[in-house]
Design a protein around this motif. Sequence first.
Motif, PDB file in Angstrom:
ATOM      1  N   ALA A  29       0.831  -1.208   0.000  1.00  0.00           N
ATOM      2  CA  ALA A  29       0.000   0.000   0.000  1.00  0.00           C
ATOM      3  C   ALA A  29       0.869   1.264   0.000  1.00  0.00           C
ATOM      4  CB  ALA A  29      -0.921   0.003   1.212  1.00  0.00           C
ATOM      5  N   MET A  30       1.871   1.283   0.876  1.00  0.00           N
ATOM      6  CA  MET A  30       2.674   2.501   1.000  1.00  0.00           C
ATOM      7  C   MET A  30       3.467   2.789  -0.282  1.00  0.00           C
ATOM      8  SD  MET A  30       5.416   3.538   3.880  1.00  0.00           S
ATOM      9  CE  MET A  30       6.925   3.050   3.117  1.00  0.00           C
ATOM     10  N   TYR A  31       4.160   1.776  -0.799  1.00  0.00           N
ATOM     11  CA  TYR A  31       4.967   2.012  -1.996  1.00  0.00           C
ATOM     12  C   TYR A  31       4.110   2.105  -3.254  1.00  0.00           C
ATOM     13  CZ  TYR A  31       9.203   1.678   0.659  1.00  0.00           C
ATOM     14  OH  TYR A  31      10.196   1.929   1.553  1.00  0.00           O
ATOM     15  N   GLY A  32       2.938   1.476  -3.249  1.00  0.00           N
ATOM     16  CA  GLY A  32       2.014   1.640  -4.373  1.00  0.00           C
ATOM     17  C   GLY A  32       1.500   3.065  -4.460  1.00  0.00           C
ATOM     18  N   VAL A  33       1.119   3.627  -3.319  1.00  0.00           N
ATOM     19  CA  VAL A  33       0.650   5.018  -3.294  1.00  0.00           C
ATOM     20  C   VAL A  33       1.791   5.963  -3.657  1.00  0.00           C
ATOM     21  CG1 VAL A  33      -0.168   6.841  -1.760  1.00  0.00           C
ATOM     22  CG2 VAL A  33      -1.262   4.610  -1.724  1.00  0.00           C
ATOM     23  N   LEU A  34       2.974   5.680  -3.158  1.00  0.00           N
ATOM     24  CA  LEU A  34       4.130   6.519  -3.504  1.00  0.00           C
ATOM     25  C   LEU A  34       4.400   6.471  -5.020  1.00  0.00           C
ATOM     26  CD1 LEU A  34       6.395   8.310  -2.361  1.00  0.00           C
ATOM     27  CD2 LEU A  34       7.766   6.232  -2.180  1.00  0.00           C
ATOM     28  N   GLY A  35       4.288   5.278  -5.602  1.00  0.00           N
ATOM     29  CA  GLY A  35       4.461   5.150  -7.051  1.00  0.00           C
ATOM     30  C   GLY A  35       3.366   5.875  -7.817  1.00  0.00           C
ATOM     31  N   TRP A  36       2.138   5.807  -7.304  1.00  0.00           N
ATOM     32  CA  TRP A  36       1.028   6.503  -7.962  1.00  0.00           C
ATOM     33  C   TRP A  36       1.245   8.019  -7.921  1.00  0.00           C
ATOM     34  CZ3 TRP A  36      -2.895   9.610  -5.716  1.00  0.00           C
ATOM     35  CH2 TRP A  36      -3.929   9.926  -6.577  1.00  0.00           C
ATOM     36  N   LEU A  37       1.700   8.514  -6.762  1.00  0.00           N
ATOM     37  CA  LEU A  37       1.969   9.954  -6.656  1.00  0.00           C
ATOM     38  C   LEU A  37       3.101  10.378  -7.601  1.00  0.00           C
ATOM     39  CD1 LEU A  37       1.672  10.478  -2.804  1.00  0.00           C
ATOM     40  CD2 LEU A  37       0.114  11.283  -4.578  1.00  0.00           C
ATOM     41  N   LEU A  38       4.131   9.546  -7.679  1.00  0.00           N
ATOM     42  CA  LEU A  38       5.223   9.868  -8.607  1.00  0.00           C
ATOM     43  C   LEU A  38       4.743   9.808 -10.057  1.00  0.00           C
ATOM     44  CD1 LEU A  38       8.262   8.064  -6.949  1.00  0.00           C
ATOM     45  CD2 LEU A  38       7.921  10.519  -7.216  1.00  0.00           C
ATOM     46  N   ASP A  39       3.852   8.853 -10.371  1.00  0.00           N
ATOM     47  CA  ASP A  39       3.280   8.797 -11.717  1.00  0.00           C
ATOM     48  C   ASP A  39       2.529  10.081 -12.054  1.00  0.00           C
ATOM     49  OD1 ASP A  39       4.152   6.406 -12.784  1.00  0.00           O
ATOM     50  OD2 ASP A  39       2.451   5.251 -12.038  1.00  0.00           O
ATOM     51  N   ARG A  40       1.729  10.555 -11.114  1.00  0.00           N
ATOM     52  CA  ARG A  40       0.961  11.793 -11.346  1.00  0.00           C
ATOM     53  C   ARG A  40       1.879  12.988 -11.484  1.00  0.00           C
ATOM     54  NH1 ARG A  40      -4.597  12.127 -10.494  1.00  0.00           N
ATOM     55  NH2 ARG A  40      -4.237  14.299  -9.929  1.00  0.00           N
ATOM     56  N   TRP A  41       2.933  13.016 -10.689  1.00  0.00           N
ATOM     57  CA  TRP A  41       3.840  14.156 -10.707  1.00  0.00           C
ATOM     58  C   TRP A  41       4.711  14.166 -11.971  1.00  0.00           C
ATOM     59  CZ3 TRP A  41       9.147  14.513  -8.148  1.00  0.00           C
ATOM     60  CH2 TRP A  41       9.601  15.822  -8.152  1.00  0.00           C
ATOM     61  N   GLY A  43       4.108  12.283 -14.777  1.00  0.00           N
ATOM     62  CA  GLY A  43       3.372  12.021 -16.020  1.00  0.00           C
ATOM     63  C   GLY A  43       3.690  10.661 -16.618  1.00  0.00           C
ATOM     64  N   THR A  44       4.132   9.732 -15.793  1.00  0.00           N
ATOM     65  CA  THR A  44       4.410   8.377 -16.265  1.00  0.00           C
ATOM     66  C   THR A  44       3.269   7.451 -15.856  1.00  0.00           C
ATOM     67  OG1 THR A  44       5.627   7.875 -14.248  1.00  0.00           O
ATOM     68  CG2 THR A  44       6.903   8.696 -16.102  1.00  0.00           C
ATOM     69  N   SER A  45       3.370   6.166 -16.244  1.00  0.00           N
ATOM     70  CA  SER A  45       2.301   5.233 -15.884  1.00  0.00           C
ATOM     71  C   SER A  45       2.836   3.900 -15.359  1.00  0.00           C
ATOM     72  CB  SER A  45       1.408   4.978 -17.097  1.00  0.00           C
ATOM     73  OG  SER A  45       2.163   4.401 -18.136  1.00  0.00           O
ATOM     74  N   PHE A  46       4.118   3.794 -15.123  1.00  0.00           N
ATOM     75  CA  PHE A  46       4.673   2.503 -14.711  1.00  0.00           C
ATOM     76  C   PHE A  46       5.166   2.500 -13.259  1.00  0.00           C
ATOM     77  CE2 PHE A  46       9.177   3.578 -14.578  1.00  0.00           C
ATOM     78  CZ  PHE A  46       9.213   4.745 -15.329  1.00  0.00           C
ATOM     79  N   LEU A  47       5.261   3.636 -12.623  1.00  0.00           N
ATOM     80  CA  LEU A  47       5.850   3.686 -11.282  1.00  0.00           C
ATOM     81  C   LEU A  47       4.948   3.085 -10.206  1.00  0.00           C
ATOM     82  CD1 LEU A  47       7.648   7.139 -11.360  1.00  0.00           C
ATOM     83  CD2 LEU A  47       8.648   4.868 -11.466  1.00  0.00           C
TER      84      LEU A  47
END
Length: 92
Positions: A29-41, A43-47
């Motif tokens: 959960a923690m690293y998934g949310v962190l990856g999602w936030l990095l994706d949004r920031w 503009g990627t879709s794989f993090l």
Amino acid sequence: MSQQSPPSSSGKPSTDPWHAFGYLTSGVAMYGVLGWLLDRWLGTSFLVAVGILVGAGLGLYLTISRLNAGAAPEEGERPQRTTRPTDQPEQD
């Protein structure tokens, strides 16, 4: 000098299995949310996928580390002294 306590005779691990579940789910959960936030920031879709995999790996690592350290005394438990202090003379 301390002596490690022997493993339990019942064969059960000395740790609670809910700890393993907690480590795995919280890592994902923690690293998934962190990856999602990095994706949004960025503009990627794989993090988010990378974050989930990293979280699962770290959760497994923590679980295995905790199970390997199962022989260590728990909190509040003092190791038993097995040798006589050297400053006292022997009594026969």
